[in-house]
Design a protein around this motif. Structure first.
Motif, PDB file in Angstrom:
ATOM      1  N   MET A   1       0.956  -1.204  -0.007  1.00  0.00           N
ATOM      2  CA  MET A   1       0.000   0.097   0.011  1.00  0.00           C
ATOM      3  C   MET A   1       0.848   0.952  -0.003  1.00  0.00           C
ATOM      4  O   MET A   1       1.497   1.610   1.015  1.00  0.00           O
ATOM      5  CB  MET A   1      -0.749  -0.050   1.347  1.00  0.00           C
ATOM      6  CG  MET A   1      -2.108   0.830   1.079  1.00  0.00           C
ATOM      7  SD  MET A   1      -1.619   2.356   1.737  1.00  0.00           S
ATOM      8  CE  MET A   1      -1.331   2.445   3.341  1.00  0.00           C
ATOM      9  N   MET A  30       2.890   3.078   4.628  1.00  0.00           N
ATOM     10  CA  MET A  30       3.001   2.827   5.998  1.00  0.00           C
ATOM     11  C   MET A  30       3.607   1.855   6.579  1.00  0.00           C
ATOM     12  O   MET A  30       3.850   0.768   5.956  1.00  0.00           O
ATOM     13  CB  MET A  30       1.468   2.711   6.370  1.00  0.00           C
ATOM     14  CG  MET A  30       0.364   3.762   6.101  1.00  0.00           C
ATOM     15  SD  MET A  30       0.508   5.305   6.746  1.00  0.00           S
ATOM     16  CE  MET A  30       0.767   5.279   8.294  1.00  0.00           C
ATOM     17  N   CYS A  41      -0.668  -2.490   9.256  1.00  0.00           N
ATOM     18  CA  CYS A  41      -0.180  -0.824   9.490  1.00  0.00           C
ATOM     19  C   CYS A  41       0.104  -0.734  10.783  1.00  0.00           C
ATOM     20  O   CYS A  41      -0.743  -1.043  11.919  1.00  0.00           O
ATOM     21  CB  CYS A  41      -1.233   0.067   8.874  1.00  0.00           C
ATOM     22  SG  CYS A  41      -0.884   1.717   9.048  1.00  0.00           S
ATOM     23  N   ALA A  43      -0.416   2.072  12.048  1.00  0.00           N
ATOM     24  CA  ALA A  43      -1.573   3.014  12.776  1.00  0.00           C
ATOM     25  C   ALA A  43      -2.781   2.222  13.037  1.00  0.00           C
ATOM     26  O   ALA A  43      -3.620   2.926  13.564  1.00  0.00           O
ATOM     27  CB  ALA A  43      -1.755   4.261  11.490  1.00  0.00           C
ATOM     28  N   LEU A  44      -2.781   1.121  12.923  1.00  0.00           N
ATOM     29  CA  LEU A  44      -4.145   0.205  13.028  1.00  0.00           C
ATOM     30  C   LEU A  44      -3.932   0.061  14.505  1.00  0.00           C
ATOM     31  O   LEU A  44      -3.270  -0.709  15.012  1.00  0.00           O
ATOM     32  CB  LEU A  44      -4.158  -0.747  12.138  1.00  0.00           C
ATOM     33  CG  LEU A  44      -5.381  -1.814  12.532  1.00  0.00           C
ATOM     34  CD1 LEU A  44      -6.578  -1.031  12.016  1.00  0.00           C
ATOM     35  CD2 LEU A  44      -5.406  -3.041  11.537  1.00  0.00           C
ATOM     36  N   CYS A  54      -8.212   3.031  12.825  1.00  0.00           N
ATOM     37  CA  CYS A  54      -7.256   3.921  12.129  1.00  0.00           C
ATOM     38  C   CYS A  54      -6.991   4.837  13.308  1.00  0.00           C
ATOM     39  O   CYS A  54      -7.779   5.594  13.778  1.00  0.00           O
ATOM     40  CB  CYS A  54      -7.380   4.745  10.966  1.00  0.00           C
ATOM     41  SG  CYS A  54      -6.183   5.476  10.229  1.00  0.00           S
ATOM     42  N   MET A  56      -4.987   7.555  12.824  1.00  0.00           N
ATOM     43  CA  MET A  56      -4.710   8.612  12.331  1.00  0.00           C
ATOM     44  C   MET A  56      -5.524   8.858  11.159  1.00  0.00           C
ATOM     45  O   MET A  56      -5.146   9.354  10.162  1.00  0.00           O
ATOM     46  CB  MET A  56      -3.253   8.742  11.934  1.00  0.00           C
ATOM     47  CG  MET A  56      -2.767   7.420  11.302  1.00  0.00           C
ATOM     48  SD  MET A  56      -1.053   7.584  10.197  1.00  0.00           S
ATOM     49  CE  MET A  56      -1.778   8.285   8.754  1.00  0.00           C
ATOM     50  N   ARG A  60      -4.677  10.036   7.165  1.00  0.00           N
ATOM     51  CA  ARG A  60      -4.292   8.865   6.510  1.00  0.00           C
ATOM     52  C   ARG A  60      -3.909   9.222   5.039  1.00  0.00           C
ATOM     53  O   ARG A  60      -4.598  10.234   4.373  1.00  0.00           O
ATOM     54  CB  ARG A  60      -5.528   7.733   6.592  1.00  0.00           C
ATOM     55  CG  ARG A  60      -6.807   8.321   5.770  1.00  0.00           C
ATOM     56  CD  ARG A  60      -8.031   7.339   6.428  1.00  0.00           C
ATOM     57  NE  ARG A  60      -9.276   7.495   5.625  1.00  0.00           N
ATOM     58  CZ  ARG A  60     -10.123   8.506   5.646  1.00  0.00           C
ATOM     59  NH1 ARG A  60      -9.825   9.630   6.514  1.00  0.00           N
ATOM     60  NH2 ARG A  60     -11.097   8.630   5.145  1.00  0.00           N
ATOM     61  N   PRO A  61      -3.202   8.449   4.264  1.00  0.00           N
ATOM     62  CA  PRO A  61      -2.867   8.712   2.523  1.00  0.00           C
ATOM     63  C   PRO A  61      -4.065   8.314   2.034  1.00  0.00           C
ATOM     64  O   PRO A  61      -5.056   7.823   2.293  1.00  0.00           O
ATOM     65  CB  PRO A  61      -1.581   7.807   2.803  1.00  0.00           C
ATOM     66  CG  PRO A  61      -1.897   6.851   3.581  1.00  0.00           C
ATOM     67  CD  PRO A  61      -2.461   7.297   4.889  1.00  0.00           C
ATOM     68  N   CYS A  64      -5.955   4.921   1.259  1.00  0.00           N
ATOM     69  CA  CYS A  64      -6.841   4.597   2.506  1.00  0.00           C
ATOM     70  C   CYS A  64      -8.032   5.392   2.369  1.00  0.00           C
ATOM     71  O   CYS A  64      -9.197   4.841   2.488  1.00  0.00           O
ATOM     72  CB  CYS A  64      -6.113   5.129   4.084  1.00  0.00           C
ATOM     73  SG  CYS A  64      -4.363   4.228   4.096  1.00  0.00           S
TER      74      CYS A  64
HETATM   75  S1  SF4 Z   1      -6.715   3.546   7.215  1.00  0.00           S
HETATM   76 FE1  SF4 Z   1      -4.673   3.418   6.354  1.00  0.00          FE
HETATM   77  S2  SF4 Z   1      -3.325   4.729   7.818  1.00  0.00           S
HETATM   78 FE2  SF4 Z   1      -5.213   4.224   8.624  1.00  0.00          FE
HETATM   79  S3  SF4 Z   1      -4.758   1.955   9.859  1.00  0.00           S
HETATM   80 FE3  SF4 Z   1      -5.649   1.711   7.784  1.00  0.00          FE
HETATM   81  S4  SF4 Z   1      -3.962   1.437   6.453  1.00  0.00           S
HETATM   82 FE4  SF4 Z   1      -3.012   2.352   8.248  1.00  0.00          FE
END
Ligand code: SF4
Length: 101
Positions: A1, A30, A41, A43-44, A54, A56, A60-61, A64
């Motif tokens: 990703m 990530m 990830c 951030a999960l 998530c 953040m 998020r990018p 996502c």
């Molecule tokens: S939405 Fe994106 S940044 Fe957030 S946890 Fe899922 S993969 Fe990671």
């Protein structure tokens, strides 16, 4: 990703630099998602199969932001199903929910 490196803070974007890894001169990802196998990830938050979110979400990018969970608006997402299967989870039910007017 992966995503364009400038989506990270160092390029003027929102994604926290410390949560990203460089894939190549143009792309970042990530942390935790560098590999296709066994990735999670960084951030999960939460426990997969119980409750996750998530940590953040607002930062998020783009991949996502563009990824819809399977069943959203009654449309299956095979990539969502595949990710869930990787963790031993069944696909989400397809339930149509009308978008807010
Ligand atoms: S939405 Fe994106 S940044 Fe957030 S946890 Fe899922 S993969 Fe990671």
């Amino acid at each position: 990703m992966s995503f364009y490196w400038a989506e990270a803070e160092i390029g003027g974007g929102l994604v926290p630099d410390e949560l990203t890894s460089q894939v190549n001169p143009h792309l970042s990802c990530m942390k935790g998602t560098e590999s296709r196998n066994g990735c999670r990830c960084v951030a999960l938050g939460g426990e997969i199969g119980q409750a996750t979110a998530c940590t953040m979400y607002e930062k998020r990018p783009s991949p996502c932001r563009e990824f819809e969970y399977s069943g959203y608006l009654g449309i299956a997402n095979p990539d969502c199903d595949k990710a869930r299967a990787h963790h031993g989870l069944a696909p989400l039910p397809i339930i149509y929910v009308a978008p807010a007017a």
